[in-house]
Design an enzyme around this catalytic site. Structure first.
Site, PDB file in Angstrom:
ATOM      1  N   HIS A   2     -71.864 -44.361  -5.117  1.00 37.73           N
ATOM      2  CA  HIS A   2     -72.200 -43.101  -4.449  1.00 37.73           C
ATOM      3  C   HIS A   2     -72.081 -41.964  -5.439  1.00 37.73           C
ATOM      4  CE1 HIS A   2     -67.927 -44.024  -3.865  1.00 37.73           C
ATOM      5  NE2 HIS A   2     -67.696 -42.721  -3.965  1.00 37.73           N
TER       6      HIS A   2
ATOM      7  N   HIS B 260     -71.240 -38.019  -5.634  1.00 40.83           N
ATOM      8  CA  HIS B 260     -70.702 -36.849  -4.929  1.00 40.83           C
ATOM      9  C   HIS B 260     -71.506 -35.626  -5.355  1.00 40.83           C
ATOM     10  CE1 HIS B 260     -66.678 -38.596  -3.727  1.00 40.83           C
ATOM     11  NE2 HIS B 260     -66.951 -39.404  -4.740  1.00 40.83           N
TER      12      HIS B 260
HETATM   13  P1  5GP Z   1     -64.622 -42.272  -4.405  1.00 38.27           P
HETATM   14  O1  5GP Z   1     -63.180 -41.929  -4.669  1.00 38.27           O
HETATM   15  O2  5GP Z   1     -64.808 -43.738  -4.148  1.00 38.27           O
HETATM   16  O3  5GP Z   1     -65.544 -41.737  -5.471  1.00 38.27           O
HETATM   17  O4  5GP Z   1     -65.025 -41.460  -3.119  1.00 38.27           O
HETATM   18  C1  5GP Z   1     -65.029 -41.996  -1.830  1.00 38.27           C
HETATM   19  C2  5GP Z   1     -65.309 -40.856  -0.878  1.00 38.27           C
HETATM   20  O5  5GP Z   1     -65.651 -41.400   0.379  1.00 38.27           O
HETATM   21  C3  5GP Z   1     -64.118 -39.925  -0.647  1.00 38.27           C
HETATM   22  O6  5GP Z   1     -64.459 -38.592  -1.032  1.00 38.27           O
HETATM   23  C4  5GP Z   1     -63.837 -40.035   0.851  1.00 38.27           C
HETATM   24  O7  5GP Z   1     -63.469 -38.816   1.448  1.00 38.27           O
HETATM   25  C5  5GP Z   1     -65.167 -40.556   1.395  1.00 38.27           C
HETATM   26  N1  5GP Z   1     -65.051 -41.353   2.588  1.00 38.27           N
HETATM   27  C6  5GP Z   1     -64.156 -42.360   2.801  1.00 38.27           C
HETATM   28  N2  5GP Z   1     -64.353 -42.901   4.019  1.00 38.27           N
HETATM   29  C7  5GP Z   1     -65.379 -42.227   4.586  1.00 38.27           C
HETATM   30  C8  5GP Z   1     -66.044 -42.346   5.856  1.00 38.27           C
HETATM   31  O8  5GP Z   1     -65.730 -43.175   6.707  1.00 38.27           O
HETATM   32  N3  5GP Z   1     -67.058 -41.478   6.093  1.00 38.27           N
HETATM   33  C9  5GP Z   1     -67.447 -40.539   5.179  1.00 38.27           C
HETATM   34  N4  5GP Z   1     -68.452 -39.750   5.524  1.00 38.27           N
HETATM   35  N5  5GP Z   1     -66.843 -40.415   3.970  1.00 38.27           N
HETATM   36  C10 5GP Z   1     -65.825 -41.253   3.684  1.00 38.27           C
END
Ligand code: 5GP
Ligand code: ZN
Length: 121
Positions: free
Chosen positions: A104, A106
């Site tokens: 993903h 951001h």
């Molecule tokens: P990472 O740390 O893997 O780059 O980011 C994961 C992101 O996913 C985090 O910013 C977190 O807030 C978001 N996230 C986790 N669970 C969910 C969810 O169930 N729904 C949404 N919309 N975002 C999520």
């Protein structure tokens, strides 16, 4: 891992509509939705519908998909109100601070200050 569409993967489940999200865009390849814990007034996640763990698993076959995701970032940032620019962050692997192991991007923007969190330091 690529394309295994794991039944339990959170973002695969969101992409399939099994878990609700506040989506702002989707087509056959990509879904974009608001992060559940936004770190900025605009905090979108650009997610491929096919399962790719991270950029560490990206292959030549993903080139056009990754290009589409990149081009969506400025368009959707502006549409969602980040009028003066945005930050694009991609965490890859545990060493990169990734928590959800489905690729993903951001997209962060909007008026500052933004909340401090592990991304964007
Ligand atoms: P990472 O740390 O893997 O780059 O980011 C994961 C992101 O996913 C985090 O910013 C977190 O807030 C978001 N996230 C986790 N669970 C969910 C969810 O169930 N729904 C949404 N919309 N975002 C999520
Ligand atoms: Zn997945």
């Amino acid at each position: 891992m690529v394309d295994a569409t794991p039944a339990s993967c959170l973002f695969c489940r969101i992409a399939r509509g099994e878990i609700p999200s506040r989506s702002v865009f989707q087509d056959d390849e990509v879904i974009v939705f608001h992060d559940i814990h936004p770190a900025a007034p605009v905090h979108l996640l650009i997610v491929p519908k096919r399962h790719i763990d991270s950029l560490l698993d990206a292959e030549a076959d993903h080139q056009s998909l990754l290009g589409k995701m990149l081009l969506l970032a400025p368009r959707l940032a502006k549409e969602q109100g980040a009028s003066d620019g945005f930050r694009l962050i991609v965490n890859n692997g545990t060493g990169g601070g990734q928590e959800v192991f489905h690729l993903h991007f951001h997209v962060l923007g909007g008026p500052r200050p933004w909340r401090q969190m592990s991304i964007g330091r």
